[in-house]
Write a protein that holds these residues in place. Structure first.
Motif, PDB file in Angstrom:
ATOM      1  N   ALA A  77      -7.290  -6.349   0.643  1.00  0.00           N
ATOM      2  CA  ALA A  77      -6.715  -5.013   0.859  1.00  0.00           C
ATOM      3  C   ALA A  77      -7.717  -3.937   0.467  1.00  0.00           C
ATOM      4  CB  ALA A  77      -5.418  -4.859   0.066  1.00  0.00           C
ATOM      5  N   SER A  78      -8.426  -4.143  -0.621  1.00  0.00           N
ATOM      6  CA  SER A  78      -9.431  -3.187  -1.073  1.00  0.00           C
ATOM      7  C   SER A  78     -10.521  -2.990  -0.021  1.00  0.00           C
ATOM      8  CB  SER A  78     -10.048  -3.671  -2.388  1.00  0.00           C
ATOM      9  OG  SER A  78     -11.121  -2.848  -2.774  1.00  0.00           O
ATOM     10  N   ALA A  79     -11.057  -4.092   0.471  1.00  0.00           N
ATOM     11  CA  ALA A  79     -12.124  -4.010   1.476  1.00  0.00           C
ATOM     12  C   ALA A  79     -11.625  -3.346   2.753  1.00  0.00           C
ATOM     13  CB  ALA A  79     -12.665  -5.407   1.790  1.00  0.00           C
ATOM     14  N   THR A  80     -10.429  -3.710   3.178  1.00  0.00           N
ATOM     15  CA  THR A  80      -9.861  -3.125   4.388  1.00  0.00           C
ATOM     16  C   THR A  80      -9.665  -1.627   4.231  1.00  0.00           C
ATOM     17  OG1 THR A  80      -8.752  -5.198   4.915  1.00  0.00           O
ATOM     18  CG2 THR A  80      -7.886  -3.206   5.967  1.00  0.00           C
ATOM     19  N   LEU A  81      -9.117  -1.221   3.116  1.00  0.00           N
ATOM     20  CA  LEU A  81      -8.882   0.194   2.859  1.00  0.00           C
ATOM     21  C   LEU A  81     -10.200   0.957   2.768  1.00  0.00           C
ATOM     22  CD1 LEU A  81      -6.822   2.401   2.322  1.00  0.00           C
ATOM     23  CD2 LEU A  81      -6.863   1.752  -0.085  1.00  0.00           C
TER      24      LEU A  81
ATOM     25  N   MET B 296      -1.321   3.375   3.380  1.00  0.00           N
ATOM     26  CA  MET B 296      -1.881   2.155   2.806  1.00  0.00           C
ATOM     27  C   MET B 296      -2.486   2.456   1.428  1.00  0.00           C
ATOM     28  SD  MET B 296      -4.634  -0.410   4.497  1.00  0.00           S
ATOM     29  CE  MET B 296      -5.134  -1.903   3.685  1.00  0.00           C
ATOM     30  N   LEU B 297      -3.164   3.578   1.296  1.00  0.00           N
ATOM     31  CA  LEU B 297      -3.715   3.977   0.008  1.00  0.00           C
ATOM     32  C   LEU B 297      -2.595   4.207  -1.008  1.00  0.00           C
ATOM     33  CD1 LEU B 297      -6.093   4.809  -1.771  1.00  0.00           C
ATOM     34  CD2 LEU B 297      -5.977   7.090  -0.718  1.00  0.00           C
TER      35      LEU B 297
ATOM     36  N   ILE C  88      -2.203   2.032  -4.496  1.00  0.00           N
ATOM     37  CA  ILE C  88      -2.162   2.666  -5.817  1.00  0.00           C
ATOM     38  C   ILE C  88      -0.892   2.259  -6.562  1.00  0.00           C
ATOM     39  CG2 ILE C  88      -1.911   4.877  -7.025  1.00  0.00           C
ATOM     40  CD1 ILE C  88      -3.830   6.049  -4.874  1.00  0.00           C
ATOM     41  N   ARG C  89       0.229   2.176  -5.854  1.00  0.00           N
ATOM     42  CA  ARG C  89       1.492   1.820  -6.507  1.00  0.00           C
ATOM     43  C   ARG C  89       1.551   0.354  -6.920  1.00  0.00           C
ATOM     44  NH1 ARG C  89       5.777   2.307  -3.121  1.00  0.00           N
ATOM     45  NH2 ARG C  89       4.514   2.724  -1.297  1.00  0.00           N
TER      46      ARG C  89
ATOM     47  N   ALA D  85     -13.122  13.235  -2.890  1.00  0.00           N
ATOM     48  CA  ALA D  85     -11.969  13.162  -3.792  1.00  0.00           C
ATOM     49  C   ALA D  85     -10.871  14.110  -3.339  1.00  0.00           C
ATOM     50  CB  ALA D  85     -12.394  13.477  -5.224  1.00  0.00           C
ATOM     51  N   GLU D  86     -11.232  15.332  -3.018  1.00  0.00           N
ATOM     52  CA  GLU D  86     -10.229  16.314  -2.596  1.00  0.00           C
ATOM     53  C   GLU D  86      -9.591  15.914  -1.258  1.00  0.00           C
ATOM     54  OE1 GLU D  86      -7.631  19.392  -2.752  1.00  0.00           O
ATOM     55  OE2 GLU D  86      -8.874  18.577  -4.358  1.00  0.00           O
ATOM     56  N   ALA D  87     -10.375  15.353  -0.350  1.00  0.00           N
ATOM     57  CA  ALA D  87      -9.830  14.915   0.941  1.00  0.00           C
ATOM     58  C   ALA D  87      -8.799  13.801   0.737  1.00  0.00           C
ATOM     59  CB  ALA D  87     -10.957  14.435   1.851  1.00  0.00           C
ATOM     60  N   LEU D  88      -9.100  12.845  -0.126  1.00  0.00           N
ATOM     61  CA  LEU D  88      -8.158  11.756  -0.379  1.00  0.00           C
ATOM     62  C   LEU D  88      -6.922  12.253  -1.121  1.00  0.00           C
ATOM     63  CD1 LEU D  88     -10.643   8.873  -1.192  1.00  0.00           C
ATOM     64  CD2 LEU D  88      -9.252   9.153   0.871  1.00  0.00           C
TER      65      LEU D  88
END
Length: 118
Positions: free
Chosen positions: A9-13, A51-52, A56-57, A86-89
């Protein structure tokens, strides 16, 4: 917490976010824009933001590592400042997330640098 699938999931994201960033940067450069890209322009699309949010949850520790990796790679590969990515995410999650403000702030404060990578 996710088991082995968490790294998938990390790599995909990470790849999905960097692909979105790359597309935005390419469009911006092709349009011969002289102004800087804004966080709103760089924000990722709804499915990636969701997905992000989920990551995180359900696996916050790994999500923090992933966010930092995205920030680093965006700076190295695309010349996107740490602050801008960072601001975009953050904005992506504000628009399309179930995460409350406090959790979102904590996630980004832990994962993302406030200054440019050295």
């Amino acid at each position: 917490m996710l088991r082995d699938g968490g790294w998938h999931a990390s790599a995909t994201l990470r790849h999905a976010v960097l692909d979105e960033f790359t597309t935005t940067v390419q469009r911006h450069r092709q349009g011969k824009n002289t102004r800087a890209i804004t966080p709103l322009e760089l924000a990722v699309n709804r499915p990636i933001a969701k997905m992000l949010d989920w990551f995180i949850r359900f696996d916050p520790s790994r999500a923090h590592l992933t966010l930092g990796s995205i920030q680093y790679e965006a700076a190295e590969r695309l010349g996107i400042s740490a602050t801008l990515s960072a601001e975009a995410l953050r904005r992506s999650l504000v628009l399309d997330s179930k995460i409350d403000d406090a959790t979102r702030k904590e996630s980004f404060d832990r994962a993302l640098a406030r200054d440019e990578p050295s």
